[in-house]
Design an enzyme around this catalytic site. Structure first.
Site, PDB file in Angstrom:
ATOM      1  N   LYS A  47       0.887  -1.060   0.136  1.00 56.81           N
ATOM      2  CA  LYS A  47       0.138   0.012   0.217  1.00 56.81           C
ATOM      3  C   LYS A  47       0.961   1.501   0.047  1.00 56.81           C
ATOM      4  O   LYS A  47       2.270   0.930   0.177  1.00 56.81           O
ATOM      5  CB  LYS A  47      -0.963  -0.265   1.478  1.00 56.81           C
ATOM      6  CG  LYS A  47      -0.242  -0.300   2.355  1.00 56.81           C
ATOM      7  CD  LYS A  47      -1.404  -0.705   3.550  1.00 56.81           C
ATOM      8  CE  LYS A  47      -0.206  -0.772   5.142  1.00 56.81           C
ATOM      9  NZ  LYS A  47      -1.675  -1.370   6.382  1.00 56.81           N
ATOM     10  N   ARG A 144     -11.302  -0.104  13.840  1.00 55.54           N
ATOM     11  CA  ARG A 144     -10.709   0.109  12.967  1.00 55.54           C
ATOM     12  C   ARG A 144     -12.269  -0.498  12.163  1.00 55.54           C
ATOM     13  O   ARG A 144     -13.440  -0.704  12.604  1.00 55.54           O
ATOM     14  CB  ARG A 144     -10.235   0.212  12.010  1.00 55.54           C
ATOM     15  CG  ARG A 144      -9.836   1.130  11.189  1.00 55.54           C
ATOM     16  CD  ARG A 144      -7.500   0.937  10.571  1.00 55.54           C
ATOM     17  NE  ARG A 144      -7.342  -0.080  10.381  1.00 55.54           N
ATOM     18  CZ  ARG A 144      -6.168  -0.210  10.079  1.00 55.54           C
ATOM     19  NH1 ARG A 144      -4.900   0.883  10.498  1.00 55.54           N
ATOM     20  NH2 ARG A 144      -5.596  -1.061   9.547  1.00 55.54           N
ATOM     21  N   HIS A 174      -6.498  -7.790  12.721  1.00 57.70           N
ATOM     22  CA  HIS A 174      -4.436  -6.637  13.004  1.00 57.70           C
ATOM     23  C   HIS A 174      -4.974  -6.309  14.341  1.00 57.70           C
ATOM     24  O   HIS A 174      -5.477  -5.818  14.896  1.00 57.70           O
ATOM     25  CB  HIS A 174      -5.059  -5.660  11.846  1.00 57.70           C
ATOM     26  CG  HIS A 174      -4.242  -4.203  11.657  1.00 57.70           C
ATOM     27  ND1 HIS A 174      -3.022  -5.047  11.263  1.00 57.70           N
ATOM     28  CD2 HIS A 174      -4.261  -3.483  11.555  1.00 57.70           C
ATOM     29  CE1 HIS A 174      -2.164  -4.584  11.283  1.00 57.70           C
ATOM     30  NE2 HIS A 174      -3.176  -2.675  11.640  1.00 57.70           N
ATOM     31  N   ARG A 230       1.804 -10.998   7.292  1.00 59.27           N
ATOM     32  CA  ARG A 230       1.261  -9.650   6.140  1.00 59.27           C
ATOM     33  C   ARG A 230       2.006  -8.786   6.567  1.00 59.27           C
ATOM     34  O   ARG A 230       2.311  -7.629   6.834  1.00 59.27           O
ATOM     35  CB  ARG A 230       0.098  -8.544   6.224  1.00 59.27           C
ATOM     36  CG  ARG A 230      -1.396  -9.754   5.952  1.00 59.27           C
ATOM     37  CD  ARG A 230      -2.628  -8.935   6.165  1.00 59.27           C
ATOM     38  NE  ARG A 230      -2.560  -8.681   7.373  1.00 59.27           N
ATOM     39  CZ  ARG A 230      -3.146  -8.531   8.771  1.00 59.27           C
ATOM     40  NH1 ARG A 230      -3.608  -9.999   8.391  1.00 59.27           N
ATOM     41  NH2 ARG A 230      -3.692  -8.017   9.547  1.00 59.27           N
ATOM     42  N   TYR A 274      12.656  31.823   5.992  1.00 60.64           N
ATOM     43  CA  TYR A 274      11.339  31.783   6.267  1.00 60.64           C
ATOM     44  C   TYR A 274      11.623  32.202   7.508  1.00 60.64           C
ATOM     45  O   TYR A 274      11.846  31.391   8.701  1.00 60.64           O
ATOM     46  CB  TYR A 274       9.869  31.126   5.832  1.00 60.64           C
ATOM     47  CG  TYR A 274       9.988  31.352   4.482  1.00 60.64           C
ATOM     48  CD1 TYR A 274       9.415  32.472   3.971  1.00 60.64           C
ATOM     49  CD2 TYR A 274       9.622  30.147   3.981  1.00 60.64           C
ATOM     50  CE1 TYR A 274       9.781  32.144   2.133  1.00 60.64           C
ATOM     51  CE2 TYR A 274       9.623  29.900   2.534  1.00 60.64           C
ATOM     52  CZ  TYR A 274       9.205  31.256   1.578  1.00 60.64           C
ATOM     53  OH  TYR A 274       8.879  31.320   0.413  1.00 60.64           O
ATOM     54  N   CYS A 321      11.786  25.377   4.172  1.00 60.67           N
ATOM     55  CA  CYS A 321      10.694  25.704   2.712  1.00 60.67           C
ATOM     56  C   CYS A 321      10.150  24.332   1.934  1.00 60.67           C
ATOM     57  O   CYS A 321      10.369  23.512   1.835  1.00 60.67           O
ATOM     58  CB  CYS A 321      11.638  26.406   1.534  1.00 60.67           C
ATOM     59  SG  CYS A 321      12.231  28.307   2.630  1.00 60.67           S
ATOM     60  N   ASP A 323      10.510  24.363  -1.574  1.00 58.50           N
ATOM     61  CA  ASP A 323      11.210  23.100  -2.435  1.00 58.50           C
ATOM     62  C   ASP A 323      12.693  23.507  -1.596  1.00 58.50           C
ATOM     63  O   ASP A 323      13.988  22.444  -3.223  1.00 58.50           O
ATOM     64  CB  ASP A 323      11.097  23.702  -3.155  1.00 58.50           C
ATOM     65  CG  ASP A 323       9.693  24.212  -3.640  1.00 58.50           C
ATOM     66  OD1 ASP A 323       8.849  23.302  -4.066  1.00 58.50           O
ATOM     67  OD2 ASP A 323       9.458  25.592  -4.189  1.00 58.50           O
TER      68      ASP A 323
HETATM   69  C1  LIG Z   1       0.051  -1.973   7.072  1.00 56.37           C
HETATM   70  C2  LIG Z   1      -0.874  -3.133   7.032  1.00 56.37           C
HETATM   71  C3  LIG Z   1      -0.276  -4.416   7.512  1.00 56.37           C
HETATM   72  C4  LIG Z   1       1.582  -4.477   7.144  1.00 56.37           C
HETATM   73  O1  LIG Z   1       1.548  -3.613   8.163  1.00 56.37           O
HETATM   74  P1  LIG Z   1       3.467  -3.031   9.044  1.00 56.37           P
HETATM   75  O2  LIG Z   1       3.375  -2.983   9.970  1.00 56.37           O
HETATM   76  O3  LIG Z   1       4.145  -2.400   7.639  1.00 56.37           O
HETATM   77  O4  LIG Z   1       4.274  -4.942   8.277  1.00 56.37           O
HETATM   78  C5  LIG Z   1      -0.084  -5.981   8.153  1.00 56.37           C
HETATM   79  N1  LIG Z   1      -1.969  -5.548   7.755  1.00 56.37           N
HETATM   80  C6  LIG Z   1      -3.025  -4.732   7.511  1.00 56.37           C
HETATM   81  C7  LIG Z   1      -4.503  -4.349   7.790  1.00 56.37           C
HETATM   82  C8  LIG Z   1      -2.655  -2.811   7.021  1.00 56.37           C
HETATM   83  O5  LIG Z   1      -3.152  -2.510   7.683  1.00 56.37           O
END
Ligand SMILES: *Cc1c(COP(=O)(O)O)cnc(C)c1O
Length: 381
Positions: A47, A144, A174, A230, A274, A321, A323
């Site tokens: 992602k 979530r 998760h 994951r 700035y 800044c 850029d």
């Molecule tokens: C982003 C995400 C992961 C991976 O998380 P890391 O901490 O980068 O390993 C795994 N499962 C879900 C649902 C996520 O949103």
């Protein structure tokens, strides 16, 4: 929609400010993870432009070596299909009902996080004359998306009762705190997920593919590997937190480089940038580097960041800044065109994503995912 089209100039060299992605290291990190979690499957998390590393090239390099890919939003999944990726892809984010047909048409696995959503997916699949592949999302303590663990049976029953056009391939949860030293909450979540999974044994049903472990859990909680893990950030060679046990050795994949484009001598009492928040009390040499918060070099790092030039660490001074940044090299030497390391190694010195996260008061994830598309990615093997 363009997800990862860095602005590489068409007539010659790339912009002096670029991110170098080391594909060899990426592969080595993956190998280290695969070795550790064997024989379990791996869903590689891609992602947010592969954590800033460039979705296209990371996916093309690694997709064949893993069992599954994970993205957050539909468009990332479609992009992967468009570049020819055939590996199964789970979209982990919440589903916006109007987009359901696009998931199915692109052969993307949906996250079913409520009975209502599951039924919508079933209906959409029916209209298309196809089967939709879904993974059920169980909320075991993150609050979530996902059905609460104490209501999970309603979702599990719904998949049995009336969803003939849905293939429930997986079930997942998760962690909220798998990256801390104290794993009390993580273990509670694990226990809740295990209870939810007992449904299948109780009903003598085949258990869908189970997965829960993000990078931190891969490092710290082997009991959470289930059928598949994951990992995200770990793949990119960055540890999820400082307290996390580093049970797998990985190395950073991304370096961020730029070049000196201007040199001047600044007199005492002449503030830089700035807001005039920094000035010297003696004569100094100040160089300008063409990177700024418009590239993802956060303004909150003003007066805190360092860079490496000619093997020496120097302080960034004054406000960052949009850029450009200015660097005080005191009476050191630097010439126009000299390489500047913003993240990475140079000589004996080294600046890490964690360093930037510290200066910006954030986490490494936010640093990586904010290096934006104006910064070309250069891939080395
Ligand atoms: C982003 C995400 C992961 C991976 O998380 P890391 O901490 O980068 O390993 C795994 N499962 C879900 C649902 C996520 O949103």
């Amino acid at each position: 929609m363009q997800i990862n089209q860095p602005t590489i100039s068409t007539n010659g060299d790339v912009r002096p400010t670029y991110a170098e992605v080391n594909l060899l290291r990426l592969g080595e990190n993956l190998e280290a993870i695969l070795t550790k979690v064997k024989p379990f499957k791996v869903m590689l998390i891609l992602k947010a432009n592969a954590y800033g590393h460039g979705l296209r090239n990371v996916a093309l390099h690694l997709a064949d070596r893993v069992d599954y890919l994970g993205v957050a939003v539909l468009e990332e999944g479609i992009f992967l299909r468009e570049i020819g990726i055939k590996t199964p892809i789970l979209v982990m984010g919440g589903v916006w009902s109007n987009q359901i047909p696009q998931y199915i048409q692109n052969d993307l696995t949906l996250t079913a996080s409520s009975v209502e959503r599951l039924e919508q997916i079933d209906q959409a699949a029916k209209s298309l004359g196809k089967k939709a592949r879904v993974h059920l999302k169980i909320d075991t303590g993150m609050e979530r998306i996902g059905v609460h663990y104490y209501n999970a049976e309603t979702l599990q029953n719904a998949t049995l009762a009336r969803c003939g056009n849905v293939d429930v391939e997986g079930i997942y949860s998760h962690f909220a705190n798998s990256d801390s030293a104290d794993l009390t909450h993580a273990n509670l979540q694990l226990e809740r997920f295990n209870e939810v999974l007992q449904f299948y044994e109780r009903h003598s049903l085949p258990t869908p593919m189970r997965h829960m472990a993000n990078s931190a859990a891969v490092l710290q909680i082997p009991e959470s590997y289930f059928d598949m893990v994951r990992p995200g950030i770990l793949m990119y060679g960055v540890y999820p937190s400082q307290e996390c046990i580093k049970s797998i050795v990985v190395k950073p994949v991304l370096s961020w480089k730029s070049r000196v484009v201007y040199f001047k001598v600044v007199k005492p009492g002449h503030p830089v940038s700035y807001g005039s928040i920094w000035q010297s009390d003696h004569l100094v040499r100040v160089v300008t580097i063409p990177v700024g918060y418009g590239d993802g070099y956060f303004r909150s790092m003003s007066n805190k960041a360092s860079v490496i030039i000619r093997g020496q660490k120097y302080s960034q001074v004054g406000r960052v800044c949009m850029d450009q940044i200015m660097v005080n090299i005191e009476w050191g030497t630097a010439y126009n065109g000299d390489e500047v390391t913003l993240i990475g190694e140079s000589g004996e010195e080294r600046i890490t994503v964690e360093d930037l996260a510290g200066w910006a008061d954030t986490i490494p994830y936010e640093i990586l995912t904010n290096i934006n598309t104006r910064v070309p990615r250069v891939y080395v093997k």
